[in-house]
Design an enzyme around this catalytic site. Structure first.
Site: not given
Length: 467
Positions: A77-78
């Site tokens: 996600e990051d």
């Protein structure tokens, strides 16, 4: 700080095999490189968050797949790392869990819908592998521990979602310590004065209860001999104490003497000893060993009079205490295949997610329905043969009937509840005994949908009405 945290993780992982510890170290290095240069809102390096989530799971002696997935849960996600890279380095189970934890792209979605979409994705992934839900719960706990850095307008909704959704989900998976902390932290943000007041009440009564415990512990230890291997006392967690006081329970109901025996069968012998020593209070015996409400809570509970004070006793075997302490991880033994994990996940979460998805028209409707069905307090209802039907609190006879037998439910005209005839829309209570009254024709009506609460009942009624 980071080195100290990493060292603590390795120290706490001493229950793992050497090869598993090496895998854990590999995952720590991988996560640290992936999150290099990133910061949390607290100003700390971002890697402190996945390390903390992993440490929470180590307290439960989590399996290696859960620990690695916790370390990597924000990587896709990051950062620029893909699910494919996760699979190449750590295998299919880890990549599947991380994928289930990765939020969808927000795009043009409004905040409420975006949250609902991610909740639906999370729970859908969790019925494939329950560890998705477990890691998300641990993630929420660490975020709640560091919530003070957020602005007030963000703290309140976050704490509210935690107490409504994540705390009950933790309870369902036997993660009781996490549940208690989630509720206490949320309560402290949602209603600080009440939180402080209840805490003071508990602290004040604790001194008195300790004296009660000292009065009877010697007697119990002597009478129990080698049968009783441990005696202690405890209190209900903060938020549950508040709820019980709201329901007008006495402050003494928030405390219990805990008796641990060496074998499950000895729980009943210990119960007999307690009832011989002290006067039992009528209708206050609960047998959660013979009648299983949860795979993680197997004990006897009784209430007796000691010096004219009502005192709760919880009697549990050592094996079930350990099960109680480790929750879902007692069932997540190492070496389980993907299909075994899925069977376990579905047993823990039931059919609610599938049936709610089939009758909901939007992610927001899914969220509202699942919050009731999956996360509401559970009541236990019996058939005349004493078969157990577990339902969300607030369920009606209609829900009971469709949970028991759909064909029987379609021909239902009324029910006998605790010996009295009742209409089908009556809301049921915990420990009710229900007998369905049927006719020789189908009785389903459209207004049953108004009173049906569970997705199974709603789905079956809708299908019948479309025929």
């Amino acid at each position: 700080m980071i080195n100290a945290l990493k060292a603590r993780l390795i120290q706490k992982s001493n229950y793992l095999t050497q090869s598993e510890i090496e895998l854990l170290e590999k995952a720590i290095i991988f996560a640290e490189k992936a999150h290099h240069g990133q910061k949390r809102a607290t100003g700390e390096p971002y890697i402190t968050h996945p390390l903390a989530v992993c440490e929470i799971l180590l307290e439960y002696k989590a399996d290696i797949t859960s620990l690695i997935s916790a370390l990597l849960h924000d990587v896709v996600e990051d950062t620029d790392i893909s699910i494919h890279e996760i699979q190449l380095n750590f295998g299919k189970q880890v990549s599947t869990i991380v994928e289930g934890l990765t939020k969808v792209e927000k795009g043009l979605l409004e905040k409420e819908e975006y949250s609902a979409v991610n909740t639906e994705k999370l729970l859908t992934a969790s019925i494939i592998d329950i560890r998705v839900a477990v890691i998300k719960i641990a993630d929420r706990l660490h975020n709640m521990r560091t919530l003070s850095i957020k602005k007030v307008e963000k703290k309140i909704p976050y704490a509210n979602e935690t107490i409504i959704f994540f705390a009950p989900l933790a309870e369902r998976l036997g993660l009781y310590k996490i549940q208690d902390e989630l509720e206490a932290l949320s309560f402290s943000y949602l209603n600080p004065p009440k939180s402080n007041t209840v805490q003071k009440l508990i602290n004040n009564y604790a001194k008195k209860f300790n004296d009660i415990f000292l009065i009877c512990s010697d007697k119990l230890q002597k009478e129990g001999n080698s049968l009783v291997i441990d005696l202690d006392w405890g209190k209900e967690p903060l938020y549950r104490s508040y709820c019980l006081l709201l329901e007008e329970h006495a402050i003494s109901d928030l405390f219990s003497i805990k008796v641990i025996t060496n074998l499950p069968l000895h729980c009943y012998t210990a119960l007999g000893i307690i009832h011989n020593l002290y006067t039992p209070i009528e209708d206050q015996l609960m047998d959660n060993i013979a009648i299983v409400k949860s795979p993680f809570l197997k004990h006897l509970k009784t209430k007796v009079l000691i010096d004219n004070i009502e005192v709760n006793f919880i009697i549990q075997s050592e094996y079930y205490k350990n099960l109680n302490d480790t929750g879902v991880f007692a069932l997540l033994k190492s070496g389980l295949s993907s299909s075994e994990i899925t069977n376990l996940s579905r047993n823990l979460l039931g059919d609610s997610i599938h049936t709610v998805k089939s009758i909901s028209n939007s992610p927001i409707e899914f969220y509202d329905l699942i919050a009731f069905e999956l996360l509401q307090r559970v009541i236990t209802v019996y058939t005349p043969k004493m078969d157990v039907i577990s339902l969300p609190k607030g369920s009606t006879i209609i829900d009971f009937a469709f949970s028991l037998n759909s064909q029987l439910a379609r021909c239902m005209s009324a029910a006998i509840v605790n010996g009295k005839r009742r209409p089908v829309y009556k809301v049921l209570n915990d420990m009710d005994i229900v007998e369905i009254v049927t006719t020789n024709k189908e009785m389903v009506k459209s207004d049953w949908l108004i009173h049906a609460q569970t997705s199974k009942a709603i789905k079956e009624i809708n299908e019948f009405l479309k025929m």
